[in-house]
Design a protein around this motif. Sequence first.
Motif, PDB file in Angstrom:
ATOM      1  N   MET A 143       0.825  -1.202   0.000  1.00  0.00           N
ATOM      2  CA  MET A 143       0.000   0.000   0.000  1.00  0.00           C
ATOM      3  C   MET A 143       0.866   1.263   0.000  1.00  0.00           C
ATOM      4  O   MET A 143       0.480   2.285  -0.559  1.00  0.00           O
ATOM      5  CB  MET A 143      -0.945  -0.005   1.197  1.00  0.00           C
ATOM      6  N   LYS A 144       2.047   1.183   0.604  1.00  0.00           N
ATOM      7  CA  LYS A 144       2.971   2.316   0.569  1.00  0.00           C
ATOM      8  C   LYS A 144       3.427   2.589  -0.858  1.00  0.00           C
ATOM      9  O   LYS A 144       3.529   3.736  -1.296  1.00  0.00           O
ATOM     10  CB  LYS A 144       4.180   2.046   1.478  1.00  0.00           C
ATOM     11  N   LEU A 145       3.664   1.505  -1.610  1.00  0.00           N
ATOM     12  CA  LEU A 145       4.076   1.642  -2.999  1.00  0.00           C
ATOM     13  C   LEU A 145       2.933   2.213  -3.841  1.00  0.00           C
ATOM     14  O   LEU A 145       3.149   3.090  -4.690  1.00  0.00           O
ATOM     15  CB  LEU A 145       4.518   0.282  -3.541  1.00  0.00           C
ATOM     16  N   VAL A 146       1.716   1.736  -3.599  1.00  0.00           N
ATOM     17  CA  VAL A 146       0.548   2.282  -4.294  1.00  0.00           C
ATOM     18  C   VAL A 146       0.407   3.773  -3.985  1.00  0.00           C
ATOM     19  O   VAL A 146       0.119   4.586  -4.861  1.00  0.00           O
ATOM     20  CB  VAL A 146      -0.742   1.517  -3.898  1.00  0.00           C
ATOM     21  N   ASP A 147       0.645   4.121  -2.727  1.00  0.00           N
ATOM     22  CA  ASP A 147       0.539   5.523  -2.308  1.00  0.00           C
ATOM     23  C   ASP A 147       1.565   6.387  -3.048  1.00  0.00           C
ATOM     24  O   ASP A 147       1.277   7.526  -3.415  1.00  0.00           O
ATOM     25  CB  ASP A 147       0.760   5.622  -0.795  1.00  0.00           C
ATOM     26  N   GLU A 148       2.747   5.833  -3.286  1.00  0.00           N
ATOM     27  CA  GLU A 148       3.802   6.582  -3.967  1.00  0.00           C
ATOM     28  C   GLU A 148       3.529   6.703  -5.464  1.00  0.00           C
ATOM     29  O   GLU A 148       3.788   7.747  -6.070  1.00  0.00           O
ATOM     30  CB  GLU A 148       5.151   5.890  -3.751  1.00  0.00           C
ATOM     31  N   LEU A 149       2.987   5.652  -6.056  1.00  0.00           N
ATOM     32  CA  LEU A 149       2.793   5.620  -7.503  1.00  0.00           C
ATOM     33  C   LEU A 149       1.451   6.188  -7.940  1.00  0.00           C
ATOM     34  O   LEU A 149       1.307   6.650  -9.075  1.00  0.00           O
ATOM     35  CB  LEU A 149       2.911   4.180  -8.017  1.00  0.00           C
ATOM     36  N   GLY A 150       0.472   6.148  -7.040  1.00  0.00           N
ATOM     37  CA  GLY A 150      -0.888   6.509  -7.414  1.00  0.00           C
ATOM     38  C   GLY A 150      -1.159   8.005  -7.408  1.00  0.00           C
ATOM     39  O   GLY A 150      -0.392   8.807  -6.873  1.00  0.00           O
ATOM     40  N   GLU A 151      -2.288   8.354  -8.014  1.00  0.00           N
ATOM     41  CA  GLU A 151      -2.741   9.741  -8.093  1.00  0.00           C
ATOM     42  C   GLU A 151      -4.068   9.865  -7.354  1.00  0.00           C
ATOM     43  O   GLU A 151      -4.889   8.951  -7.357  1.00  0.00           O
ATOM     44  CB  GLU A 151      -2.921  10.145  -9.561  1.00  0.00           C
TER      45      GLU A 151
END
Length: 349
Positions: A143-151
Amino acid sequence: MKLSEFKFDLPQSLIALHPSDRGESRLMVVHRKTGEIEHKTFADLINYFDDGDVMAINDTKVFPARLFGQKEKTGAKIEVFLLRELNREMRLWDVLVDPARKIRVGNKLYFGDSDLVAEVIDNTTSRGRTIRFLYDGDNDAFMKLVDELGETPLPPEIISRRKVETSDRERFQTIFAEHVGAVAAPTAGMHFTKAIMKRLEIKGVNFAPVTLHVGLGTFRTVDVEDLTKHKTDSENYRITQSSADIVNAAIDNKKRICAVGTTSLKAVESSVSASGHLKAVEGWTDRFVFPPYDFKIATALLSNFQLPESILLMSACAFGGFDLVMKAYDLAIKEKYKFFTYGDAMLII
């Protein structure tokens, strides 16, 4: 009722592209019994609640659910909108993809500098897919990675007219957001400030957090004229025993119970006991609230001004009465209230 009955002409200029400062939006107050309509500001909200009253607030937290990546081999740019987690252990997600015609079962999708890879494993609807993320870390790291990559997942009605800004990440969220899982904000709650909540608490108003992770069930377009034939997508929700106790004490003492937003309204009306009290629950709800509807829990509703033919408008009409709410919307257009996600608020009491 029919879908076409919820159609009205909304000038595009009244769809708010940016929010007011928290607590400073306009507030229309609609009185169900008398039909009186007042024009206030959001800070005036405290004048309508007293000791023992309750506000049911949705404490879901929006995550940056819009990912941009590339398709394997061709490098074609694709957008993946994460809708809901199906299986945490297998990293299975329901998503929407664009352009859908290019995304087929078996395709691999790459996000960032290949930091995250997903495989398409099923078709669900014309734009819908089930994908599996190929990731070995734990869920927090994922979820941290999604948070970094997501908009920030602003709705199409806004991003078609402006780009997502850094400030949206904080503003497209309530100040009481706690449990990650929503792909759209519970917009009525975004008006609150810590000062306004404190002033309500000083008056003796209690807050009962409920969690409904806003998903496709809230914002999917209704495409059938006969509303009884519309089937909503299920959304995950949770009501703790402590929140149920707060609400039930207000019911027993005949105090006002305000659902802050139609998602909170949906949550509390989805778990009602035979005696008309709120039950603690953790599960899924596909409840579709439209007129006529017999409400068991909420006696007041705080909502933003919604788009024509939306499920959110139907819920507001079910609560306030179709004729009165549509009259209020007509007045809101004449008075140039701002509509939709970043718009002004309406209190129905």
